[in-house]
Design a protein around this motif. Structure first.
Motif, short mmCIF file in Angstrom:
data_model
loop_
_atom_site.label_atom_id
_atom_site.label_comp_id
_atom_site.label_asym_id
_atom_site.label_seq_id
_atom_site.Cartn_x
_atom_site.Cartn_y
_atom_site.Cartn_z
N LEU A 1 -50.03 23.00 -54.20
CA LEU A 1 -49.68 21.92 -55.12
C LEU A 1 -48.50 22.32 -55.99
CD1 LEU A 1 -53.11 20.55 -56.39
CD2 LEU A 1 -51.55 19.47 -54.80
N ASN A 2 -48.54 23.54 -56.53
CA ASN A 2 -47.44 23.99 -57.38
C ASN A 2 -46.14 24.11 -56.60
OD1 ASN A 2 -48.32 24.26 -60.09
ND2 ASN A 2 -49.50 26.09 -59.56
N ILE A 3 -46.22 24.61 -55.36
CA ILE A 3 -45.02 24.72 -54.52
C ILE A 3 -44.42 23.34 -54.28
CG2 ILE A 3 -44.22 25.27 -52.19
CD1 ILE A 3 -46.27 27.60 -52.22
N ASN A 4 -45.26 22.37 -54.03
CA ASN A 4 -44.78 21.00 -53.76
C ASN A 4 -44.34 20.26 -55.01
OD1 ASN A 4 -45.18 21.24 -51.01
ND2 ASN A 4 -47.17 20.24 -51.01
N ARG A 5 -44.55 20.86 -56.17
CA ARG A 5 -44.16 20.22 -57.43
C ARG A 5 -43.17 21.08 -58.20
NH1 ARG A 5 -48.53 18.52 -55.43
NH2 ARG A 5 -49.49 16.50 -55.91
N GLY A 6 -42.19 21.59 -57.47
CA GLY A 6 -41.10 22.34 -58.09
C GLY A 6 -41.20 23.84 -57.95
N ASN A 7 -42.35 24.34 -57.51
CA ASN A 7 -42.55 25.76 -57.29
C ASN A 7 -42.17 26.62 -58.50
OD1 ASN A 7 -43.35 28.02 -55.88
ND2 ASN A 7 -41.52 28.13 -54.59
N PRO A 8 -42.76 26.36 -59.67
CA PRO A 8 -42.41 27.14 -60.86
C PRO A 8 -42.75 28.61 -60.76
CG PRO A 8 -44.38 25.83 -61.25
CD PRO A 8 -43.81 25.36 -59.94
N GLY A 9 -43.74 28.95 -59.91
CA GLY A 9 -44.12 30.36 -59.78
C GLY A 9 -43.36 31.11 -58.72
N GLU A 10 -42.44 30.43 -58.02
CA GLU A 10 -41.65 31.05 -56.96
C GLU A 10 -42.57 31.67 -55.91
OE1 GLU A 10 -38.88 33.70 -58.83
OE2 GLU A 10 -37.77 32.07 -59.79
#
Length: 213
Positions: A32-41
């Motif tokens: 989910l995070n990757i698909n939403r801008g990937n803030p954690g790289e």
């Protein structure tokens, strides 16, 4: 292992994993995070596509050592054998116990308001030492760097007293899960954590993250 970089593939993976909740939680939040801008790289890998049997979420560019059953970093999901592997159990890495599952796990509903004299605010970089001192896995330079990173990149909820000092907070991480929740001892038994968790759950749900009670 194949790294998925195509947005269409990553979106398809999200849809597949969503159908396997809550079992897929160790990797679903990362996708989910990757698909939403990937803030954690982060990056996500599969053993094959589209008929995959294992998924690995890890920091981008990191090389896993060992075989699929003994991965050293990230979290591997093996649906066929119901096996979840990581360097440490993921609930220990996150700093929460097994009663906390999902992006933010709490039953929420109705209207929750902070107590009189308490307001909703935000943590900032100047609070990293407080976070490091109060985290069960903190107290060292490595944990301090980690907390500083997630503080900059991921959603958090903080309750403050009338002077603006943090009294309770909830942080989330690369996997869309709770990393560090804490209420200062002198402010406990007043319902502050319930309010903070409920607000975090509502915000996570609004962003499309699952919430389990």
């Amino acid at each position: 292992m194949q790294i998925l970089t195509c947005p269409a593939q990553l979106q398809r993976l999200e849809e597949i994993l969503r159908k396997s909740l809550p079992f897929a939680l160790p990797v679903f939040g990362a996708v989910l995070n990757i698909n939403r801008g990937n803030p954690g790289e982060f990056e996500v890998l599969v053993d094959k596509w589209p008929e995959f049997g294992a998924v690995l979420a890890r920091p981008s560019g990191e090389v896993a050592s060992g075989d699929m059953g003994h991965c050293r970093r990230g979290v591997t999901l093996c649906p066929g054998t119901c096996q979840v592997c990581s360097e440490h159990p993921w609930w220990e890495v996150l700093g929460w116990d097994l009663g906390v599952l999902g992006s933010i796990v709490v039953g929420f509903g109705g209207c929750w308001e902070p107590a009189p004299g308490v307001r909703v605010g935000s943590l900032n970089p100047s609070h990293v030492d407080l976070l490091n001192d109060t985290w069960p896995h903190g107290g060292n330079a490595r944990s301090r760097r980690y907390l500083a990173k997630i503080l900059r990149r991921f959603p958090q909820v903080c309750l403050q007293d009338s002077s603006g000092q943090p009294i309770a907070w909830v942080l989330t991480n690369n996997f869309g899960m709770g990393t560090h929740s804490y209420t200062l001892p002198e402010h406990r038994r007043r319902g502050h954590m319930q309010v903070a968790l409920t607000m975090a759950a509502q915000r996570a749900h609004a962003r499309g993250f699952p919430v389990f009670g």
